[in-house]
Design a protein around this motif. Structure first.
Motif, PDB file in Angstrom:
ATOM      1  N   THR A 145      33.560  38.923  42.752  1.00 25.85           N
ATOM      2  CA  THR A 145      34.511  39.332  41.718  1.00 25.85           C
ATOM      3  C   THR A 145      34.226  38.565  40.439  1.00 25.85           C
ATOM      4  N   LEU A 146      34.446  39.229  39.316  1.00 26.09           N
ATOM      5  CA  LEU A 146      34.195  38.626  38.007  1.00 26.09           C
ATOM      6  C   LEU A 146      35.345  38.968  37.074  1.00 26.09           C
ATOM      7  N   GLY A 147      35.733  37.995  36.258  1.00 23.56           N
ATOM      8  CA  GLY A 147      36.766  38.212  35.264  1.00 23.56           C
ATOM      9  C   GLY A 147      36.187  38.499  33.893  1.00 23.56           C
ATOM     10  N   VAL A 148      37.030  38.949  32.997  1.00 21.74           N
ATOM     11  CA  VAL A 148      36.593  39.295  31.643  1.00 21.74           C
ATOM     12  C   VAL A 148      35.971  38.091  30.945  1.00 21.74           C
ATOM     13  N   SER A 149      36.603  36.929  31.072  1.00 26.95           N
ATOM     14  CA  SER A 149      36.102  35.731  30.375  1.00 26.95           C
ATOM     15  C   SER A 149      34.724  35.336  30.873  1.00 26.95           C
ATOM     16  N   ARG A 150      34.520  35.371  32.191  1.00 23.94           N
ATOM     17  CA  ARG A 150      33.215  34.998  32.767  1.00 23.94           C
ATOM     18  C   ARG A 150      32.132  35.961  32.287  1.00 23.94           C
ATOM     19  N   ILE A 151      32.408  37.253  32.306  1.00 26.32           N
ATOM     20  CA  ILE A 151      31.415  38.240  31.880  1.00 26.32           C
ATOM     21  C   ILE A 151      31.091  38.060  30.404  1.00 26.32           C
ATOM     22  N   ALA A 152      32.133  37.882  29.587  1.00 19.83           N
ATOM     23  CA  ALA A 152      31.915  37.696  28.143  1.00 19.83           C
ATOM     24  C   ALA A 152      31.053  36.475  27.875  1.00 19.83           C
TER      25      ALA A 152
ATOM     26  N   ASP B  95      41.097  43.799  41.041  1.00 19.47           N
ATOM     27  CA  ASP B  95      41.895  43.155  42.082  1.00 19.47           C
ATOM     28  C   ASP B  95      43.214  42.716  41.453  1.00 19.47           C
ATOM     29  N   PRO B  96      44.341  43.314  41.863  1.00 15.28           N
ATOM     30  CA  PRO B  96      45.622  42.995  41.207  1.00 15.28           C
ATOM     31  C   PRO B  96      46.020  41.528  41.335  1.00 15.28           C
ATOM     32  N   ALA B  97      45.631  40.882  42.434  1.00 14.52           N
ATOM     33  CA  ALA B  97      46.037  39.492  42.647  1.00 14.52           C
ATOM     34  C   ALA B  97      45.276  38.538  41.736  1.00 14.52           C
TER      35      ALA B  97
END
Length: 270
Positions: A27-34, A60-62
């Motif tokens: 899983t990856l978040g917006v900040s990590r990808i940016a 992932d909602p959580a």
């Protein structure tokens, strides 16, 4: 022309976002990808929203992070099913596994590395398994080295000019020494690894060639290092090269280093 260039750039950004999931965490978040791609969070958010609308990624909602979606899985499954290399190799990989009782694998080169396409897991209670689809560098491990050895000189030097990451204490990171090893691999027809990609693993690999003589991939036999003795490796090398040559012929390619070596006795070093 401006529109075409902008469209190409946007497409590249979407592809880069998807490719992060190949070698990063699940899983990856917006900040990590940016941060990893050097893009603004707003741009990344728009890309992810578009991909999520097509089920290429799912939120992932959580955790509020994204993972690959069902459509991406379907694309990957279709690519595997339609792979001529995999179809040609799989029956011979099964035979190689049965002969040696060790795991047999199939890899293919991708930009900046290689990925495992398939594996036939060994028959021992303690056995090696590999992670399919994850990108690994070409300089680490027997499969990567035998593909690197047979790249055209320009692409081989490009790969050697990049920083050679040490995945383990045994990963070759000296480009000069590695060039010499690659020349030996070309002359011999197969490559060996002892803890280069994974510290406790050993392997023997040989390249598969296509119609134009290009390297399409590599097959390997791998197992725990304590079972991959010098005696076993000496017998496995010619045998793995012979099976790789059979796969090359199935694909209409030049076998490169044909071998008439006899099959390895199954389990002699178990």
């Amino acid at each position: 022309m401006a529109d075409a260039t902008g469209g190409t750039e946007s497409t590249s950004r979407v592809a880069d976002v998807l490719l992060l999931f190949v070698e990063g965490p699940s899983t990856l978040g917006v900040s990590r990808i940016a941060r990893d791609l050097g893009l603004s969070k707003a741009v990344v958010h728009r890309i992810l929203q578009s991909l999520a609308a097509r089920d290429m990624v799912a939120l992932d909602p959580a955790s509020r992070e994204y993972r690959l979606g069902g459509a991406a899985a379907a694309l990957g499954a279709r690519a595997l099913r339609d792979s001529d290399l995999r179809s040609a190799a799989l029956p011979l990989l099964r035979g190689l596994r049965d002969e040696t009782r060790e795991t047999a694998t199939l890899s293919t080169p991708v930009p900046h590395g290689r990925v495992y396409l398939d594996q036939v897991v060994g028959l021992h209670e303690i056995k090696m398994t590999v992670e399919l689809g994850r990108r690994f560098p070409l300089h680490a491990g027997s499969s990567g080295k035998c593909m690197l050895a047979h790249l055209d000189p320009e692409h081989r030097e490009e790969a050697l000019a990049e920083p050679l990451e040490a995945l383990t204490p045994h990963t070759p990171v000296d480009a000069v020494a590695l060039r010499g090893e690659l020349d030996d691999i070309v002359a011999r027809g197969w490559a060996v690894s002892a803890g280069e990609r994974q510290a406790d693993a050993g392997s023997v690999a040989a390249p598969v060639f296509g119609v134009s003589g290009e390297v399409l991939g590599a097959i390997s036999v791998c197992g725990p290092r304590y079972r991959m003795t010098d005696e076993l490796v000496a017998g496995l090398g010619p045998r793995v090269a012979a099976v790789a040559a059979q796969i090359s012929r199935r694909l209409g390619g030049d076998p490169g280093h044909p071998s008439s070596a006899a099959p390895v006795a199954a389990g002699r070093n178990a």
